[in-house]
Design an enzyme around this catalytic site. Sequence first.
Site, PDB file in Angstrom:
ATOM      1  N   THR A 125      87.382  69.214  73.279  1.00 47.42           N
ATOM      2  CA  THR A 125      87.038  70.337  74.149  1.00 47.42           C
ATOM      3  C   THR A 125      85.902  69.966  75.099  1.00 47.42           C
ATOM      4  O   THR A 125      85.054  69.121  74.755  1.00 47.42           O
ATOM      5  CB  THR A 125      86.604  71.544  73.290  1.00 47.42           C
ATOM      6  OG1 THR A 125      85.982  72.516  74.127  1.00 47.42           O
ATOM      7  CG2 THR A 125      85.595  71.156  72.211  1.00 47.42           C
ATOM      8  N   ASP A 126      85.854  70.638  76.246  1.00 46.18           N
ATOM      9  CA  ASP A 126      84.735  70.400  77.174  1.00 46.18           C
ATOM     10  C   ASP A 126      83.406  70.876  76.588  1.00 46.18           C
ATOM     11  O   ASP A 126      82.335  70.496  77.082  1.00 46.18           O
ATOM     12  CB  ASP A 126      85.001  71.077  78.532  1.00 46.18           C
ATOM     13  CG  ASP A 126      85.102  72.596  78.467  1.00 46.18           C
ATOM     14  OD1 ASP A 126      85.119  73.167  77.363  1.00 46.18           O
ATOM     15  OD2 ASP A 126      85.177  73.226  79.550  1.00 46.18           O
ATOM     16  N   GLU A 127      83.463  71.706  75.527  1.00 44.35           N
ATOM     17  CA  GLU A 127      82.218  72.252  74.974  1.00 44.35           C
ATOM     18  C   GLU A 127      81.335  71.181  74.354  1.00 44.35           C
ATOM     19  O   GLU A 127      80.146  71.403  74.127  1.00 44.35           O
ATOM     20  CB  GLU A 127      82.515  73.344  73.938  1.00 44.35           C
ATOM     21  CG  GLU A 127      83.196  74.529  74.562  1.00 44.35           C
ATOM     22  CD  GLU A 127      83.120  75.804  73.744  1.00 44.35           C
ATOM     23  OE1 GLU A 127      82.298  75.909  72.832  1.00 44.35           O
ATOM     24  OE2 GLU A 127      83.909  76.712  74.044  1.00 44.35           O
ATOM     25  N   TYR A 150      80.374  75.119  66.367  1.00 41.43           N
ATOM     26  CA  TYR A 150      81.755  74.711  66.694  1.00 41.43           C
ATOM     27  C   TYR A 150      81.748  73.423  67.510  1.00 41.43           C
ATOM     28  O   TYR A 150      82.400  72.434  67.157  1.00 41.43           O
ATOM     29  CB  TYR A 150      82.471  75.827  67.470  1.00 41.43           C
ATOM     30  CG  TYR A 150      83.691  75.350  68.235  1.00 41.43           C
ATOM     31  CD1 TYR A 150      84.823  74.897  67.563  1.00 41.43           C
ATOM     32  CD2 TYR A 150      83.703  75.311  69.635  1.00 41.43           C
ATOM     33  CE1 TYR A 150      85.937  74.439  68.268  1.00 41.43           C
ATOM     34  CE2 TYR A 150      84.804  74.854  70.343  1.00 41.43           C
ATOM     35  CZ  TYR A 150      85.917  74.419  69.646  1.00 41.43           C
ATOM     36  OH  TYR A 150      87.015  73.953  70.341  1.00 41.43           O
ATOM     37  N   LYS A 154      83.087  69.527  66.731  1.00 36.05           N
ATOM     38  CA  LYS A 154      84.089  68.824  67.552  1.00 36.05           C
ATOM     39  C   LYS A 154      83.502  67.505  68.067  1.00 36.05           C
ATOM     40  O   LYS A 154      84.199  66.483  68.118  1.00 36.05           O
ATOM     41  CB  LYS A 154      84.535  69.697  68.726  1.00 36.05           C
ATOM     42  CG  LYS A 154      85.336  70.935  68.352  1.00 36.05           C
ATOM     43  CD  LYS A 154      86.708  70.641  67.767  1.00 36.05           C
ATOM     44  CE  LYS A 154      87.681  70.100  68.779  1.00 36.05           C
ATOM     45  NZ  LYS A 154      89.054  69.962  68.194  1.00 36.05           N
TER      46      LYS A 154
END
Length: 336
Positions: A125-127, A150, A154
Amino acid sequence: MPTVLVTGGAGFIGSNFVRHLLATDPQARVVTLDSLTYAGNLANLADLAGNPRHTFVKADITDRAAVRAAVGAGVTDLIHFAAESHVDRSIQDSGPFVRTNVLGTQLLLDAAREFGVKRYVQVSTDEVYGTLGPTGLFTEETPLQPNSPYSASKAAADLLVRAYHHTFGMDVVTTRCSNNYGPYQFPEKLIPLFLTNLMNDEPVPVYGDGMQIRDWIHVLDHCRGVEAAWRKGKAGEVYNFGGRCEMPNLELTKLLLRLLGKPETLIRYVKDRPGHDRRYAIDCSKAERELGWVPQVPFDRGLAETIAWYRANAAWVAGIKNKDYLGYYEKQYGKL
Ligand code: NAD
Ligand code: DAU
């Protein structure tokens, strides 16, 4: 003929990916592995029942024996979507996020290595890049600075994937995508939560000032990106995907209200998400250049189709938003 193990294939993006791959590659066999958490739903794959090229295995990716059994049964490629995926839940309890997202990834990598899987794709994810100010874009070179439990879980998984490539020479590719929307998204995420609330004339919780920015991409564009990374990506590389569709949450909320013909009095400004990332925006030029991928679904069309899907699938929504279900915010903080 590839036999692709898709973890998390009963969730939102995974189920769209399984359907996409089976429809576009007549050679592909798909094994969906999913433990069916609150976010996993066999109804997401109902139209594939009876497809001889699809099998479903109910298993938890943190169960080493189950993972070895599934991967050892002739899998040629592994595409790893399964995760705890909702930021708000990770703030309430990070335990399941570390277990599934970190330990689960390690067990899948070990099994892929043990059984000689040709290519392992990590759907990230870009997060993991953290947050942006008003300008700039995340590139694949942006340092990892995750801000929520979260995104930290990741990022930890991404680093394991990187290390297995470096240490063991495993053929891995990592994808990092921005915010997805589309059919089968669990109605705890902004777009499906707001749509399904508004369809019932219920209020919608806008966190803080609503000026946080997300870059929206249709789930099928993401699925095409994951497929392109799997087929054409270079081992050890990372590819960003985004929709080039940045929008503040409040603007999106007002757009949803307009499209559904609902009044702005249904907006509730509520306590902000702790540690809330202000802006995500993706530079996806590497994927365009090296994979020949481009986002194809314009936001206005994708959103109209998504609204139509949620209208037409009231039974699917009702199966989730049953009497025990409350929007996540309400569950945490009480009635809106
Ligand atoms: P989702 O929450 O809708 O689905 C997750 C799926 O994983 C569910 O079917 C669930 O049952 C399964 N799962 C969870 N824990 C498991 C476990 N221990 N063992 C086996 N299965 C398990 O998530 P999503 O939105 O479809 O996201 C899929 C992947 O894409 C995730 O890795 C997420 O980090 C990533 N991603 C999501 C977005 C987005 O906007 N939703 C954007 C970029 C990347
Ligand atoms: O960027 C990719 C990520 O996008 C994925 O990795 C995550 O799995 C996915 O959940 C998503 O994360 P976000 O936190 O950005 O998505 P969410 O839909 O939860 O929230 C989108 C924005 O809307 C965010 O700024 C928080 C805000 N929000 C969200 C909800 C659920 C609200 O204002 N009110 C809400 O009720």
